[in-house]
Design a protein around this motif. Structure first.
Motif, PDB file in Angstrom:
ATOM      1  N   GLU A 175      24.532  46.138  53.161  1.00 26.50           N
ATOM      2  CA  GLU A 175      23.591  45.435  51.664  1.00 26.50           C
ATOM      3  C   GLU A 175      24.866  45.298  51.042  1.00 26.50           C
ATOM      4  O   GLU A 175      24.681  43.817  49.944  1.00 26.50           O
ATOM      5  N   ASN A 176      25.125  46.575  50.496  1.00 26.91           N
ATOM      6  CA  ASN A 176      26.005  46.555  49.610  1.00 26.91           C
ATOM      7  C   ASN A 176      26.992  45.832  48.999  1.00 26.91           C
ATOM      8  O   ASN A 176      28.271  44.507  48.221  1.00 26.91           O
ATOM      9  N   PHE A 177      27.841  44.836  50.273  1.00 26.97           N
ATOM     10  CA  PHE A 177      28.988  43.692  50.719  1.00 26.97           C
ATOM     11  C   PHE A 177      27.832  43.063  50.660  1.00 26.97           C
ATOM     12  O   PHE A 177      29.288  42.307  49.517  1.00 26.97           O
ATOM     13  N   ASN A 178      27.207  41.892  50.790  1.00 28.36           N
ATOM     14  CA  ASN A 178      26.377  40.667  50.995  1.00 28.36           C
ATOM     15  C   ASN A 178      25.969  40.506  49.496  1.00 28.36           C
ATOM     16  O   ASN A 178      26.271  39.405  48.362  1.00 28.36           O
ATOM     17  N   LYS A 179      25.738  41.684  48.658  1.00 23.57           N
ATOM     18  CA  LYS A 179      25.466  41.514  46.760  1.00 23.57           C
ATOM     19  C   LYS A 179      26.700  40.925  46.100  1.00 23.57           C
ATOM     20  O   LYS A 179      26.334  40.565  45.421  1.00 23.57           O
ATOM     21  N   TYR A 180      27.292  41.126  46.874  1.00 22.11           N
ATOM     22  CA  TYR A 180      28.751  41.401  45.640  1.00 22.11           C
ATOM     23  C   TYR A 180      29.509  39.465  46.432  1.00 22.11           C
ATOM     24  O   TYR A 180      30.116  38.682  45.953  1.00 22.11           O
ATOM     25  N   ASP A 181      28.755  38.689  47.516  1.00 24.56           N
ATOM     26  CA  ASP A 181      29.251  36.997  47.461  1.00 24.56           C
ATOM     27  C   ASP A 181      28.916  36.439  46.091  1.00 24.56           C
ATOM     28  O   ASP A 181      28.164  36.579  45.729  1.00 24.56           O
ATOM     29  N   GLY A 182      30.264  35.604  46.544  1.00 27.13           N
ATOM     30  CA  GLY A 182      30.846  34.422  45.519  1.00 27.13           C
ATOM     31  C   GLY A 182      30.756  35.345  43.909  1.00 27.13           C
ATOM     32  O   GLY A 182      30.870  34.108  43.110  1.00 27.13           O
ATOM     33  N   LYS A 183      31.095  36.919  43.814  1.00 25.56           N
ATOM     34  CA  LYS A 183      30.752  37.366  42.556  1.00 25.56           C
ATOM     35  C   LYS A 183      32.105  37.224  42.087  1.00 25.56           C
ATOM     36  O   LYS A 183      33.396  38.362  43.037  1.00 25.56           O
ATOM     37  N   GLU A 184      32.960  37.557  41.479  1.00 27.61           N
ATOM     38  CA  GLU A 184      33.996  38.267  40.531  1.00 27.61           C
ATOM     39  C   GLU A 184      34.296  39.759  40.126  1.00 27.61           C
ATOM     40  O   GLU A 184      32.967  40.061  39.634  1.00 27.61           O
ATOM     41  N   PHE A 185      34.999  40.463  39.984  1.00 21.77           N
ATOM     42  CA  PHE A 185      34.657  41.823  39.532  1.00 21.77           C
ATOM     43  C   PHE A 185      35.125  41.402  38.237  1.00 21.77           C
ATOM     44  O   PHE A 185      35.721  40.508  37.267  1.00 21.77           O
ATOM     45  N   ASP A 186      34.808  42.328  37.536  1.00 22.80           N
ATOM     46  CA  ASP A 186      34.089  42.254  35.802  1.00 22.80           C
ATOM     47  C   ASP A 186      35.333  42.559  35.142  1.00 22.80           C
ATOM     48  O   ASP A 186      35.641  43.932  35.415  1.00 22.80           O
ATOM     49  N   MET A 187      36.160  42.098  34.244  1.00 26.40           N
ATOM     50  CA  MET A 187      37.174  42.903  34.443  1.00 26.40           C
ATOM     51  C   MET A 187      36.960  43.488  33.394  1.00 26.40           C
ATOM     52  O   MET A 187      38.119  44.200  32.003  1.00 26.40           O
ATOM     53  N   SER A 188      36.305  43.561  32.604  1.00 22.80           N
ATOM     54  CA  SER A 188      36.307  43.965  31.121  1.00 22.80           C
ATOM     55  C   SER A 188      36.142  45.367  31.805  1.00 22.80           C
ATOM     56  O   SER A 188      36.431  46.063  30.645  1.00 22.80           O
ATOM     57  N   LEU A 189      35.470  45.739  32.843  1.00 19.66           N
ATOM     58  CA  LEU A 189      35.925  47.252  33.176  1.00 19.66           C
ATOM     59  C   LEU A 189      36.793  47.703  32.531  1.00 19.66           C
ATOM     60  O   LEU A 189      37.131  49.022  32.536  1.00 19.66           O
ATOM     61  N   PHE A 190      38.223  47.075  32.574  1.00 24.90           N
ATOM     62  CA  PHE A 190      39.544  47.897  32.281  1.00 24.90           C
ATOM     63  C   PHE A 190      39.436  47.626  31.239  1.00 24.90           C
ATOM     64  O   PHE A 190      40.490  48.879  30.728  1.00 24.90           O
ATOM     65  N   ASP A 191      38.678  47.470  29.778  1.00 26.55           N
ATOM     66  CA  ASP A 191      38.870  47.843  28.276  1.00 26.55           C
ATOM     67  C   ASP A 191      38.538  49.049  28.196  1.00 26.55           C
ATOM     68  O   ASP A 191      37.528  50.064  29.061  1.00 26.55           O
ATOM     69  N   GLY A 192      39.107  49.683  27.533  1.00 29.06           N
ATOM     70  CA  GLY A 192      38.680  50.847  26.540  1.00 29.06           C
ATOM     71  C   GLY A 192      38.909  52.108  28.171  1.00 29.06           C
ATOM     72  O   GLY A 192      38.644  53.783  28.070  1.00 29.06           O
ATOM     73  N   LEU A 193      39.517  51.446  29.592  1.00 27.85           N
ATOM     74  CA  LEU A 193      40.080  52.981  30.390  1.00 27.85           C
ATOM     75  C   LEU A 193      41.389  53.367  30.387  1.00 27.85           C
ATOM     76  O   LEU A 193      41.019  54.846  30.312  1.00 27.85           O
ATOM     77  N   LEU A 194      41.941  53.237  29.434  1.00 24.95           N
ATOM     78  CA  LEU A 194      43.435  54.191  29.147  1.00 24.95           C
ATOM     79  C   LEU A 194      43.104  54.780  27.860  1.00 24.95           C
ATOM     80  O   LEU A 194      42.794  54.303  26.865  1.00 24.95           O
ATOM     81  N   PHE A 195      43.723  55.308  27.260  1.00 22.34           N
ATOM     82  CA  PHE A 195      43.272  56.854  26.421  1.00 22.34           C
ATOM     83  C   PHE A 195      45.319  56.253  25.708  1.00 22.34           C
ATOM     84  O   PHE A 195      46.223  56.220  26.337  1.00 22.34           O
ATOM     85  N   GLU A 196      44.872  55.466  24.699  1.00 26.52           N
ATOM     86  CA  GLU A 196      46.475  54.576  23.448  1.00 26.52           C
ATOM     87  C   GLU A 196      46.601  55.926  22.769  1.00 26.52           C
ATOM     88  O   GLU A 196      45.761  56.324  21.765  1.00 26.52           O
ATOM     89  N   ALA A 197      47.674  56.605  22.436  1.00 27.56           N
ATOM     90  CA  ALA A 197      47.976  57.438  22.068  1.00 27.56           C
ATOM     91  C   ALA A 197      48.966  57.204  20.523  1.00 27.56           C
ATOM     92  O   ALA A 197      49.663  56.811  21.208  1.00 27.56           O
ATOM     93  N   ASP A 198      48.552  57.189  19.504  1.00 25.21           N
ATOM     94  CA  ASP A 198      49.654  56.506  18.307  1.00 25.21           C
ATOM     95  C   ASP A 198      50.836  57.701  18.572  1.00 25.21           C
ATOM     96  O   ASP A 198      50.409  58.882  19.142  1.00 25.21           O
ATOM     97  N   GLU A 199      50.988  57.332  17.683  1.00 29.65           N
ATOM     98  CA  GLU A 199      53.052  58.345  17.408  1.00 29.65           C
ATOM     99  C   GLU A 199      52.215  59.426  16.729  1.00 29.65           C
ATOM    100  O   GLU A 199      53.096  60.838  17.976  1.00 29.65           O
TER     101      GLU A 199
END
Length: 240
Positions: A175-199
Protein backbone atom coordinates in the motif's frame (compact mmCIF):
# COMPACT_ATOMS: atom_id res chain seq x y z
CA UNK A 1 23.31 25.56 9.71
CA UNK A 2 20.96 22.68 10.39
CA UNK A 3 17.90 24.73 9.59
CA UNK A 4 15.26 23.70 7.10
CA UNK A 5 12.70 21.03 7.68
CA UNK A 6 14.33 19.11 10.51
CA UNK A 7 15.04 16.10 8.29
CA UNK A 8 17.96 14.01 9.53
CA UNK A 9 19.89 11.08 8.14
CA UNK A 10 18.20 7.82 9.04
CA UNK A 11 20.44 5.60 11.16
CA UNK A 12 21.87 2.88 8.92
CA UNK A 13 24.13 0.65 11.01
CA UNK A 14 25.66 -2.61 9.89
CA UNK A 15 23.10 -5.39 10.13
CA UNK A 16 20.17 -3.12 9.34
CA UNK A 17 17.96 -3.26 6.29
CA UNK A 18 15.03 -1.34 4.84
CA UNK A 19 12.41 -2.24 2.28
CA UNK A 20 12.31 0.78 0.00
CA UNK A 21 10.83 2.31 -3.10
CA UNK A 22 13.20 4.28 -5.33
CA UNK A 23 11.36 7.18 -6.94
CA UNK A 24 13.96 8.20 -9.50
CA UNK A 25 17.60 8.20 -10.55
CA UNK A 26 18.39 11.68 -9.25
CA UNK A 27 17.24 11.57 -5.63
CA UNK A 28 20.68 12.27 -4.25
CA UNK A 29 23.20 14.97 -3.41
CA UNK A 30 26.98 14.86 -3.17
CA UNK A 31 28.71 16.58 -0.28
CA UNK A 32 32.20 16.89 1.21
CA UNK A 33 32.25 16.01 4.86
CA UNK A 34 34.68 16.35 7.76
CA UNK A 35 34.50 14.74 11.17
CA UNK A 36 36.05 12.15 13.47
CA UNK A 37 34.01 9.17 14.56
CA UNK A 38 32.80 9.60 18.18
CA UNK A 39 34.86 12.80 18.58
CA UNK A 40 33.60 15.42 16.16
CA UNK A 41 30.19 15.17 14.50
CA UNK A 42 30.35 15.40 10.74
CA UNK A 43 29.98 18.78 9.10
CA UNK A 44 30.48 20.51 5.77
CA UNK A 45 32.51 23.69 5.36
CA UNK A 46 30.58 26.91 4.93
CA UNK A 47 33.30 28.00 2.49
CA UNK A 48 34.47 24.79 0.82
CA UNK A 49 37.95 24.39 -0.59
CA UNK A 50 38.75 23.79 -4.24
CA UNK A 51 39.20 20.10 -5.01
CA UNK A 52 40.99 18.24 -7.76
CA UNK A 53 39.39 15.35 -9.67
CA UNK A 54 40.44 12.89 -6.99
CA UNK A 55 38.65 14.83 -4.26
CA UNK A 56 41.79 16.27 -2.64
CA UNK A 57 41.79 19.94 -1.59
CA UNK A 58 44.16 22.06 -3.70
CA UNK A 59 43.27 25.68 -2.85
CA UNK A 60 41.19 27.84 -0.48
CA UNK A 61 41.95 25.36 2.30
CA UNK A 62 39.61 25.07 5.26
CA UNK A 63 41.18 24.79 8.75
CA UNK A 64 40.63 21.02 8.56
CA UNK A 65 42.34 20.86 5.17
CA UNK A 66 45.30 22.68 6.71
CA UNK A 67 45.48 20.09 9.52
CA UNK A 68 45.31 17.32 6.91
CA UNK A 69 48.00 19.02 4.83
CA UNK A 70 50.21 19.52 7.89
CA UNK A 71 50.36 15.75 8.43
CA UNK A 72 50.51 15.00 4.70
CA UNK A 73 53.67 17.12 4.45
CA UNK A 74 55.21 15.33 7.45
CA UNK A 75 54.25 12.01 5.87
CA UNK A 76 56.02 12.97 2.62
CA UNK A 77 59.12 14.09 4.52
CA UNK A 78 59.18 10.80 6.46
CA UNK A 79 58.78 8.84 3.22
CA UNK A 80 61.68 10.75 1.65
CA UNK A 81 63.82 9.80 4.65
CA UNK A 82 62.72 6.17 4.37
CA UNK A 83 61.17 6.27 7.86
CA UNK A 84 58.22 3.97 7.24
CA UNK A 85 57.09 3.93 10.88
CA UNK A 86 56.72 7.72 11.01
CA UNK A 87 55.18 7.71 7.55
CA UNK A 88 52.46 5.31 8.69
CA UNK A 89 51.80 7.35 11.82
CA UNK A 90 51.42 10.63 9.92
CA UNK A 91 49.25 8.93 7.33
CA UNK A 92 46.84 7.89 10.10
CA UNK A 93 46.81 11.40 11.54
CA UNK A 94 46.24 12.99 8.12
CA UNK A 95 43.30 10.64 7.47
CA UNK A 96 41.46 11.97 10.55
CA UNK A 97 41.23 15.46 9.09
CA UNK A 98 40.80 14.57 5.45
CA UNK A 99 37.67 15.70 3.65
CA UNK A 100 35.52 12.79 2.46
CA UNK A 101 33.27 12.72 -0.56
CA UNK A 102 29.89 11.36 0.54
CA UNK A 103 26.40 11.02 -0.86
CA UNK A 104 22.93 11.47 0.59
CA UNK A 105 20.35 9.24 -1.12
CA UNK A 106 16.59 9.51 -0.75
CA UNK A 107 14.22 6.53 -0.58
CA UNK A 108 10.69 5.75 0.56
CA UNK A 109 10.68 3.48 3.61
CA UNK A 110 7.87 1.02 2.85
CA UNK A 111 7.36 0.12 6.49
CA UNK A 112 6.31 3.67 7.39
CA UNK A 113 5.51 5.12 3.97
CA UNK A 114 7.78 8.08 4.76
CA UNK A 115 10.84 9.39 2.92
CA UNK A 116 14.23 8.57 4.43
CA UNK A 117 17.69 9.90 3.56
CA UNK A 118 20.72 7.65 3.91
CA UNK A 119 24.35 8.80 4.18
CA UNK A 120 26.75 6.70 2.06
CA UNK A 121 30.43 6.75 1.19
CA UNK A 122 31.33 7.28 -2.45
CA UNK A 123 32.01 3.56 -2.96
CA UNK A 124 28.74 2.51 -1.30
CA UNK A 125 26.77 5.09 -3.27
CA UNK A 126 28.28 3.89 -6.55
CA UNK A 127 27.22 0.30 -5.81
CA UNK A 128 23.66 1.35 -4.94
CA UNK A 129 23.43 3.74 -7.87
CA UNK A 130 24.48 1.04 -10.33
CA UNK A 131 21.44 -1.01 -9.28
CA UNK A 132 19.11 2.01 -9.49
CA UNK A 133 20.20 2.80 -13.05
CA UNK A 134 20.00 -0.85 -14.06
CA UNK A 135 16.35 -0.96 -12.95
CA UNK A 136 15.54 2.58 -14.07
CA UNK A 137 12.66 1.48 -16.32
CA UNK A 138 11.17 -0.73 -13.59
CA UNK A 139 11.38 1.59 -10.56
CA UNK A 140 7.59 2.00 -10.58
CA UNK A 141 7.09 -1.76 -10.31
CA UNK A 142 9.94 -3.04 -8.15
CA UNK A 143 10.68 -2.60 -4.45
CA UNK A 144 14.20 -3.10 -3.09
CA UNK A 145 15.94 -4.19 0.05
CA UNK A 146 18.61 -1.73 1.14
CA UNK A 147 20.99 -3.40 3.56
CA UNK A 148 24.36 -2.96 5.21
CA UNK A 149 26.66 -5.76 6.36
CA UNK A 150 30.22 -6.17 7.60
CA UNK A 151 32.37 -3.71 9.51
CA UNK A 152 35.27 -1.32 9.03
CA UNK A 153 36.69 -1.28 5.52
CA UNK A 154 34.76 -4.43 4.62
CA UNK A 155 31.37 -2.77 5.19
CA UNK A 156 29.09 -3.44 2.23
CA UNK A 157 25.88 -1.71 1.27
CA UNK A 158 23.61 -3.42 -1.21
CA UNK A 159 20.35 -2.66 -2.96
CA UNK A 160 18.55 -5.82 -4.05
CA UNK A 161 15.27 -6.00 -5.98
CA UNK A 162 12.43 -8.08 -4.55
CA UNK A 163 11.49 -10.74 -7.07
CA UNK A 164 7.92 -11.24 -5.87
CA UNK A 165 6.11 -8.12 -4.67
CA UNK A 166 3.12 -10.20 -3.52
CA UNK A 167 5.15 -12.55 -1.41
CA UNK A 168 8.02 -10.33 -0.24
CA UNK A 169 5.97 -7.34 0.93
CA UNK A 170 3.17 -7.11 3.48
CA UNK A 171 -0.17 -5.57 2.46
CA UNK A 172 0.81 -2.39 4.29
CA UNK A 173 4.17 -2.20 2.51
CA UNK A 174 2.51 -2.70 -0.87
CA UNK A 175 0.00 0.00 0.00
CA UNK A 176 2.85 2.38 0.90
CA UNK A 177 4.58 1.47 -2.36
CA UNK A 178 1.49 2.25 -4.46
CA UNK A 179 0.85 5.50 -2.61
CA UNK A 180 3.88 7.00 -4.40
CA UNK A 181 2.83 6.14 -7.95
CA UNK A 182 3.69 9.05 -10.25
CA UNK A 183 5.33 11.00 -7.42
CA UNK A 184 8.83 12.40 -7.20
CA UNK A 185 11.13 12.54 -4.21
CA UNK A 186 10.83 15.85 -2.36
CA UNK A 187 14.29 17.33 -2.98
CA UNK A 188 13.68 20.11 -0.44
CA UNK A 189 14.20 17.44 2.23
CA UNK A 190 17.93 17.66 1.49
CA UNK A 191 17.97 21.34 2.53
CA UNK A 192 19.39 21.88 6.00
CA UNK A 193 20.30 18.21 6.30
CA UNK A 194 24.01 18.95 6.65
CA UNK A 195 25.56 21.01 9.41
CA UNK A 196 27.57 23.86 7.87
CA UNK A 197 30.49 24.96 10.02
CA UNK A 198 32.07 28.40 9.69
CA UNK A 199 35.80 28.90 10.18
CA UNK A 200 35.56 29.52 13.94
CA UNK A 201 33.46 26.39 14.50
CA UNK A 202 35.91 24.34 12.44
CA UNK A 203 38.83 25.59 14.54
CA UNK A 204 36.91 24.76 17.74
CA UNK A 205 36.30 21.29 16.28
CA UNK A 206 40.04 20.88 15.65
CA UNK A 207 40.73 21.75 19.29
CA UNK A 208 38.06 19.23 20.37
CA UNK A 209 39.80 16.64 18.19
CA UNK A 210 43.08 17.29 20.02
CA UNK A 211 44.86 19.10 17.18
CA UNK A 212 47.28 21.89 18.14
CA UNK A 213 45.90 24.76 16.03
CA UNK A 214 49.06 26.84 16.47
CA UNK A 215 50.72 24.36 14.07
CA UNK A 216 48.62 25.83 11.25
CA UNK A 217 48.85 29.41 12.48
CA UNK A 218 45.33 29.53 13.89
CA UNK A 219 44.08 30.63 17.27
CA UNK A 220 40.74 31.06 18.96
CA UNK A 221 40.04 34.66 19.89
CA UNK A 222 40.17 35.86 23.47
CA UNK A 223 37.40 34.71 25.72
CA UNK A 224 37.04 31.28 24.15
CA UNK A 225 37.33 28.35 26.49
CA UNK A 226 40.24 26.79 24.69
CA UNK A 227 41.20 24.47 27.52
CA UNK A 228 44.61 22.90 27.65
CA UNK A 229 44.87 19.15 27.74
CA UNK A 230 45.19 17.71 31.21
CA UNK A 231 48.30 15.81 30.35
CA UNK A 232 51.55 17.72 30.05
CA UNK A 233 53.38 16.87 26.86
CA UNK A 234 56.95 15.84 27.39
CA UNK A 235 59.42 17.10 24.79
CA UNK A 236 60.77 13.60 24.39
CA UNK A 237 57.33 12.41 23.29
CA UNK A 238 57.27 14.80 20.38
CA UNK A 239 57.88 13.22 16.98
CA UNK A 240 59.97 16.14 15.73
Amino acid sequence: GGSGNGMEFTSFKSGSSFKVRVLGTEDLIRFYSYGIYKKVNSFVAQNPSKMNDKGFPVADYTPWDLAWKYYQDLKKAAADKGDSKAEEKYKEEAAKYRVKERYALGFIDLETGNPIIIDLSKKQAQAVYAVITKFEKKLGKVAFELSKTGSGTSTTVSLTPFIDMEEDLTDKERENFNKYDGKEFDMSLFDGLLFEADEKTQIENLVAAGFDISLIGKSLGAGSNNEKDDEEINDEDMPF
